[in-house]
Write an enzyme that holds these catalytic residues in place. Structure first.
Site, PDB file in Angstrom:
ATOM      1  N   ASP A  32       0.829  -1.204   0.000  1.00  0.00           N
ATOM      2  CA  ASP A  32       0.000   0.000   0.000  1.00  0.00           C
ATOM      3  C   ASP A  32       0.868   1.260   0.000  1.00  0.00           C
ATOM      4  O   ASP A  32       1.995   1.242   0.490  1.00  0.00           O
ATOM      5  CB  ASP A  32      -0.920  -0.025   1.230  1.00  0.00           C
ATOM      6  CG  ASP A  32      -2.128   0.892   1.072  1.00  0.00           C
ATOM      7  OD1 ASP A  32      -2.382   1.362  -0.054  1.00  0.00           O
ATOM      8  OD2 ASP A  32      -2.809   1.134   2.077  1.00  0.00           O
ATOM      9  N   GLY A  61       0.002   5.621  -4.197  1.00  0.00           N
ATOM     10  CA  GLY A  61      -0.613   6.910  -4.513  1.00  0.00           C
ATOM     11  C   GLY A  61      -0.008   8.029  -3.671  1.00  0.00           C
ATOM     12  O   GLY A  61       0.323   9.098  -4.174  1.00  0.00           O
ATOM     13  N   ARG A  62       0.163   7.746  -2.364  1.00  0.00           N
ATOM     14  CA  ARG A  62       0.736   8.752  -1.466  1.00  0.00           C
ATOM     15  C   ARG A  62       2.183   9.063  -1.840  1.00  0.00           C
ATOM     16  O   ARG A  62       2.620  10.210  -1.787  1.00  0.00           O
ATOM     17  CB  ARG A  62       0.662   8.262  -0.003  1.00  0.00           C
ATOM     18  CG  ARG A  62      -0.683   8.554   0.632  1.00  0.00           C
ATOM     19  CD  ARG A  62      -0.922   7.729   1.859  1.00  0.00           C
ATOM     20  NE  ARG A  62      -1.354   6.376   1.519  1.00  0.00           N
ATOM     21  CZ  ARG A  62      -1.648   5.438   2.410  1.00  0.00           C
ATOM     22  NH1 ARG A  62      -1.528   5.696   3.701  1.00  0.00           N
ATOM     23  NH2 ARG A  62      -2.057   4.257   2.017  1.00  0.00           N
ATOM     24  N   HIS A  67       2.546   3.658  -8.950  1.00  0.00           N
ATOM     25  CA  HIS A  67       2.343   2.237  -9.272  1.00  0.00           C
ATOM     26  C   HIS A  67       3.547   1.696 -10.046  1.00  0.00           C
ATOM     27  O   HIS A  67       3.962   0.556  -9.856  1.00  0.00           O
ATOM     28  CB  HIS A  67       1.063   2.053 -10.079  1.00  0.00           C
ATOM     29  CG  HIS A  67      -0.188   2.431  -9.309  1.00  0.00           C
ATOM     30  ND1 HIS A  67      -0.393   2.037  -8.007  1.00  0.00           N
ATOM     31  CD2 HIS A  67      -1.274   3.167  -9.659  1.00  0.00           C
ATOM     32  CE1 HIS A  67      -1.567   2.518  -7.590  1.00  0.00           C
ATOM     33  NE2 HIS A  67      -2.116   3.211  -8.577  1.00  0.00           N
ATOM     34  N   SER A 123      -7.267  -5.481  -5.463  1.00  0.00           N
ATOM     35  CA  SER A 123      -8.360  -6.054  -4.680  1.00  0.00           C
ATOM     36  C   SER A 123      -9.664  -6.057  -5.473  1.00  0.00           C
ATOM     37  O   SER A 123      -9.810  -5.342  -6.467  1.00  0.00           O
ATOM     38  CB  SER A 123      -8.551  -5.266  -3.379  1.00  0.00           C
ATOM     39  OG  SER A 123      -9.182  -4.025  -3.643  1.00  0.00           O
ATOM     40  N   LEU A 157      11.372 -19.900  -4.955  1.00  0.00           N
ATOM     41  CA  LEU A 157      10.256 -19.164  -4.353  1.00  0.00           C
ATOM     42  C   LEU A 157       8.992 -19.254  -5.218  1.00  0.00           C
ATOM     43  O   LEU A 157       9.058 -19.118  -6.433  1.00  0.00           O
ATOM     44  CB  LEU A 157      10.660 -17.686  -4.221  1.00  0.00           C
ATOM     45  CG  LEU A 157       9.567 -16.731  -3.755  1.00  0.00           C
ATOM     46  CD1 LEU A 157       9.409 -16.788  -2.248  1.00  0.00           C
ATOM     47  CD2 LEU A 157       9.860 -15.301  -4.184  1.00  0.00           C
ATOM     48  N   ARG A 173      -5.504  -2.139   8.788  1.00  0.00           N
ATOM     49  CA  ARG A 173      -6.686  -2.933   8.398  1.00  0.00           C
ATOM     50  C   ARG A 173      -6.293  -3.982   7.372  1.00  0.00           C
ATOM     51  O   ARG A 173      -5.243  -3.916   6.756  1.00  0.00           O
ATOM     52  CB  ARG A 173      -7.782  -2.024   7.856  1.00  0.00           C
ATOM     53  CG  ARG A 173      -7.339  -1.103   6.728  1.00  0.00           C
ATOM     54  CD  ARG A 173      -8.513  -0.282   6.181  1.00  0.00           C
ATOM     55  NE  ARG A 173      -8.045   0.682   5.216  1.00  0.00           N
ATOM     56  CZ  ARG A 173      -7.880   1.995   5.462  1.00  0.00           C
ATOM     57  NH1 ARG A 173      -8.151   2.481   6.648  1.00  0.00           N
ATOM     58  NH2 ARG A 173      -7.432   2.786   4.514  1.00  0.00           N
TER      59      ARG A 173
HETATM   60  C1  IPE Z   1      -5.400  -2.763  -0.360  1.00  0.00           C
HETATM   61  O1  IPE Z   1      -5.073  -1.423  -0.485  1.00  0.00           O
HETATM   62  C2  IPE Z   1      -5.398  -3.436  -1.696  1.00  0.00           C
HETATM   63  C3  IPE Z   1      -4.087  -3.624  -2.309  1.00  0.00           C
HETATM   64  C4  IPE Z   1      -2.939  -3.326  -1.745  1.00  0.00           C
HETATM   65  C5  IPE Z   1      -4.100  -4.223  -3.617  1.00  0.00           C
HETATM   66  P1  IPE Z   1      -6.202  -0.308  -0.658  1.00  0.00           P
HETATM   67  O2  IPE Z   1      -5.484   0.977  -0.780  1.00  0.00           O
HETATM   68  O3  IPE Z   1      -7.119  -0.668  -1.757  1.00  0.00           O
HETATM   69  O4  IPE Z   1      -6.975  -0.429   0.715  1.00  0.00           O
HETATM   70  P2  IPE Z   1      -7.905   0.609   1.463  1.00  0.00           P
HETATM   71  O5  IPE Z   1      -8.907   1.120   0.455  1.00  0.00           O
HETATM   72  O6  IPE Z   1      -7.028   1.712   1.951  1.00  0.00           O
HETATM   73  O7  IPE Z   1      -8.509  -0.157   2.579  1.00  0.00           O
HETATM   74  C1  IPE Z   2      -1.459   0.326  -3.462  1.00  0.00           C
HETATM   75  O1  IPE Z   2      -1.294   1.691  -3.457  1.00  0.00           O
HETATM   76  C2  IPE Z   2      -1.679  -0.214  -4.856  1.00  0.00           C
HETATM   77  C3  IPE Z   2      -3.046  -0.693  -5.103  1.00  0.00           C
HETATM   78  C4  IPE Z   2      -4.007  -0.708  -4.238  1.00  0.00           C
HETATM   79  C5  IPE Z   2      -3.317  -1.177  -6.436  1.00  0.00           C
HETATM   80  P1  IPE Z   2      -2.527   2.691  -3.414  1.00  0.00           P
HETATM   81  O2  IPE Z   2      -2.893   3.048  -4.826  1.00  0.00           O
HETATM   82  O3  IPE Z   2      -3.621   2.170  -2.596  1.00  0.00           O
HETATM   83  O4  IPE Z   2      -1.851   3.953  -2.717  1.00  0.00           O
HETATM   84  P2  IPE Z   2      -2.494   4.922  -1.646  1.00  0.00           P
HETATM   85  O5  IPE Z   2      -3.062   4.084  -0.560  1.00  0.00           O
HETATM   86  O6  IPE Z   2      -3.538   5.719  -2.368  1.00  0.00           O
HETATM   87  O7  IPE Z   2      -1.341   5.760  -1.180  1.00  0.00           O
HETATM   88 MG    MG Z   3      -4.114   2.347  -0.628  1.00  0.00          MG
END
Ligand code: IPE
Ligand code: IPE
Ligand code: MG
Length: 240
Positions: free
Chosen positions: A20, A23-24, A37, A65, A131, A194
């Protein structure tokens, strides 16, 4: 701190990661989310290799997800393209590293060309013995349990299984993860506390390690920190 022989005595057999924070990471740099990404895909390569080097047997990565389809089409399209590209470009490298590839989730939801590339990559790495990298794609833990229940009912209706025989062991064999042991260690990057619908059944007795590090910044040293923390845990499984 680099890993020492002492640290490496207790290596988790199966690590699962909620990757995760892409985006941030991009936002902090004033870049489009897709750039996060792209960097995140590089981290996948790095962490996969590091897990292989440590002697981890299974690495499950939450890549997309069931709920991520709710994101803007532009981002979903970019993620699908990135996945396909990653598989196409990295498969030879994974082969060199003796990595085997598997996937869990409702894979039929993925774009056709993505599915084809995924199956090509899985097939071409299928004889490898190092692996096992398991990509969770269009994956949801609740959806998996529902699919498992349907599969159980089918087995009972066909007379392959007696209702009275159903226990946790039998049910596990109807999940996407039927061929793999439960994860020993779950890592989530970016600090969120979570599960976001990840491996709800399989994480019952998994050790959690949550770090504030954003996934594109997650380095070999961070993985080693997580493994070291795991080594200090006392797993009781409800016993004493
Ligand atoms: C969880 O991250 C899904 C993946 C890492 C693929 P999200 O960014 O989608 O989760 P939430 O929305 O913060 O719970
Ligand atoms: C995880 O990073 C990648 C996926 C869920 C596909 P996010 O895209 O959820 O990044 P944040 O949580 O917005 O920073
Ligand atoms: Mg996220």
């Amino acid at each position: 701190m680099p890993a020492t022989a002492e640290d490496l005595k207790n290596i988790p057999r199966h690590i699962a990661i909620i990757m995760d924070g892409n985006g941030r990471w991009a936002k902090e740099r004033g870049l489009p989310r897709t750039e996060g990404h792209r960097q995140g895909a590089e981290t996948v390569r790095r962490v996969t290799q590091a897990c292989g080097d440590l002697g981890v047997e299974f690495l499950t990565l939450y890549a997309f997800s069931a709920e991520n389809w709710k994101r803007p089409k532009r981002e979903v399209d970019a993620l699908m393209k990135l996945l396909e590209q990653f598989l196409r470009i990295k498969t030879p490298e994974m082969h060199e590293q003796n990595i085997r590839l598997q996937a869990i989730g409702r894979l039929h939801d993925l774009p056709e060309s993505c599915q084809q590339q995924l199956h090509r990559s899985i097939e071409s790495l299928s004889q490898n013995t190092g692996l096992t990298l398991i990509l969770a794609l269009s994956y949801g833990g609740r959806e998996e349990i529902i699919d498992g229940v349907k599969s159980l009912i089918e087995s009972v209706e066909r007379g392959h299984l007696d209702k009275g025989m159903i226990d946790t062991e039998v049910f596990s064999k109807h999940l996407y993860t039927r061929y793999y042991p439960d994860p020993d260690l779950l890592i989530r990057t970016s600090g969120e506390m979570r599960l976001s619908n990840f491996l709800l059944w399989q994480l019952s007795y998994t050790e959690f390690y949550i770090t504030d590090r954003l996934w594109p910044d997650f380095a070999k040293e961070d993985l080693e920190d997580a493994v070291r923390a795991f080594g200090r845990r006392h797993r009781r499984f409800g016993a004493l």
